[in-house]
Motif scaffolding. Structure first.
Motif, short mmCIF file in Angstrom:
data_model
loop_
_atom_site.label_atom_id
_atom_site.label_comp_id
_atom_site.label_asym_id
_atom_site.label_seq_id
_atom_site.Cartn_x
_atom_site.Cartn_y
_atom_site.Cartn_z
N PRO A 63 0.83 -1.21 0.00
CA PRO A 63 0.00 0.00 0.00
C PRO A 63 0.86 1.27 0.00
O PRO A 63 1.97 1.29 0.53
CB PRO A 63 -0.81 -0.14 1.29
CG PRO A 63 0.04 -0.99 2.19
CD PRO A 63 0.76 -1.94 1.28
N THR A 70 -5.55 5.54 -0.25
CA THR A 70 -4.54 4.48 -0.24
C THR A 70 -4.68 3.65 -1.50
O THR A 70 -5.79 3.26 -1.87
CB THR A 70 -4.71 3.56 0.99
OG1 THR A 70 -4.50 4.33 2.17
CG2 THR A 70 -3.69 2.42 0.95
N PHE A 72 -2.53 0.52 -3.99
CA PHE A 72 -1.50 -0.51 -3.93
C PHE A 72 -0.56 -0.36 -5.12
O PHE A 72 -0.99 -0.22 -6.26
CB PHE A 72 -2.13 -1.91 -3.94
CG PHE A 72 -2.80 -2.27 -2.65
CD1 PHE A 72 -2.12 -2.96 -1.67
CD2 PHE A 72 -4.12 -1.87 -2.40
CE1 PHE A 72 -2.73 -3.29 -0.48
CE2 PHE A 72 -4.73 -2.19 -1.21
CZ PHE A 72 -4.05 -2.90 -0.24
N HIS A 112 -6.99 -5.59 -7.02
CA HIS A 112 -7.16 -4.22 -6.50
C HIS A 112 -7.18 -3.24 -7.67
O HIS A 112 -7.96 -3.38 -8.59
CB HIS A 112 -6.09 -3.91 -5.46
CG HIS A 112 -6.32 -4.63 -4.17
ND1 HIS A 112 -7.46 -4.44 -3.41
CD2 HIS A 112 -5.58 -5.53 -3.49
CE1 HIS A 112 -7.41 -5.19 -2.32
NE2 HIS A 112 -6.27 -5.87 -2.35
#
Length: 350
Positions: A63, A70, A72, A112
């Motif tokens: 992260p 936030t 990744f 993600h």
């Protein structure tokens, strides 16, 4: 089961259709080599992820702060372009957190905020789900299995000898395996295919791959592909109904002797594969019926041996020998059938 050469051919076809093959075979059978060869032949970069050795950060990235959010960072293995094959190795030994991330990769082609480049191929591999390996929950999860075309590999002795000579294996070892191919590897394994159930998604996946295959390919591989994505039962009915009049069911072949006067090599191998799958998965009720007609089945198998390749029929007999060592009704039936078959061969040769 498939030879390494067959598994390689089907894996490439499956990935060309945008789907994901799952190669299952014991350690050293050549699963990783298949991925390497396909990558080399197609000019793609190969990324191998050994999932049993990875932690979540290795797979999804670390992260980082982006203004007030936030995000990744992409892991170092993430492909730069779609000219890539990602091999998810040891998928049956991955930690639950890794498994969850892999599921997103399989379903959405992303993890993600990282999206796979268009055209990226994915394949997976694992060891058989027997007593030597763990993570039983993974290999029985229908939602997970439905994402793959399952291809079970067993090394062909001739293929192995050819490989051994190219890789400086000692001649004493090569000579031994050439003379005693039954010692190349164990034949017993627990098939994942019994856990596969058909769904609208799985039929769509099967259709995509079949659209890329010739009629000759379908004759040889239709059952293998179908059983690996919709399950053996649905695959049997699919073939019996869709090819009505062209191909007989295993029970019709064994009990009624409905065997064509001649078969090409693709038809012969496809027929034997269906018989092997039938005999390894048949339930006790059907086994009792078969056991009562062992003499008839032996006569029909002898008839079949005259229209299929000798080495293919020998592989079928080796499968029966392995089944005869199992406890219970299946082992008893296989032993009885082998004895009747030997008797029929002896009588024929008089």
């Amino acid at each position: 089961m498939l030879t390494v050469r067959e598994a390689k051919y089907l894996s490439r076809k499956i990935m060309e259709a945008g789907e994901i093959p799952l190669l299952i075979g014991h350690f050293g059978v050549g699963k990783t080599d298949i991925a390497r060869e396909i990558a080399q032949e197609t000019g793609r970069k190969l990324v191998i992820l050994v999932l049993s050795q990875m932690e979540p950060g290795d797979l999804i990235g670390l992260p980082a702060r982006d203004e007030n959010k936030t995000k990744f960072l992409a892991p170092d293995w993430w492909p730069e372009d779609g000219n890539t094959i990602i091999l998810l190795d040891e998928i049956n030994r991955a930690h639950r957190s890794i498994r969850n991330a892999i599921m997103q990769l399989l379903v959405d082609k992303r993890i993600h905020n990282h999206i796979l480049p268009e055209g990226t191929w994915i394949m997976a591999s694992m060891n058989p789900p027997d007593e030597n390996y763990d993570q039983v929950e993974l290999i029985t999860d229908p939602a997970f299995l439905s994402r793959f075309f399952i291809l079970e590999i067993h090394p062909d002795p001739n293929e192995w000898v050819e490989w051994a000579r190219k890789n400086q294996i000692e001649e004493e070892v090569i000579d031994f395996i050439s003379k005693y191919p039954e010692f190349l590897s164990v034949h017993e394994s627990v098939s994942l295919k019994a856990s596969i159930k058909p769904s609208p998604r799985s039929w769509h996946k099967l259709s995509k791959v079949l659209s890329l295959m010739s009629e000759e390919d379908k004759k040889e591989y239709l059952y293998i592909l179908a059983s690996g994505i919709v399950g053996p039962e649905a695959a049997k009915v699919f073939i019996d109904k869709s090819l009505a009049g062209k191909i007989h069911s295993p029970s019709e072949i064994l009990l009624e002797g409905n065997i064509p006067a001649s078969l090409d090599i693709h038809q012969a191998n496809g027929l034997l594969i269906r018989l092997i799958d039938y005999l390894t998965t048949v339930d006790d009720k059907e086994l009792e019926k078969l056991s009562n007609q062992a003499e008839t089945i032996a006569q029909n198998l002898l008839k079949l041996s005259h229209v299929v390749p000798k080495d293919s029929f020998e592989a079928f007999i080796r499968m029966l020998v392995n089944l005869s060592n199992l406890p219970g009704l299946k082992g008893e039936f296989s032993d009885k059938l082998l004895r009747r078959l030997i008797s029929e061969v002896t009588e024929e040769n008089k």
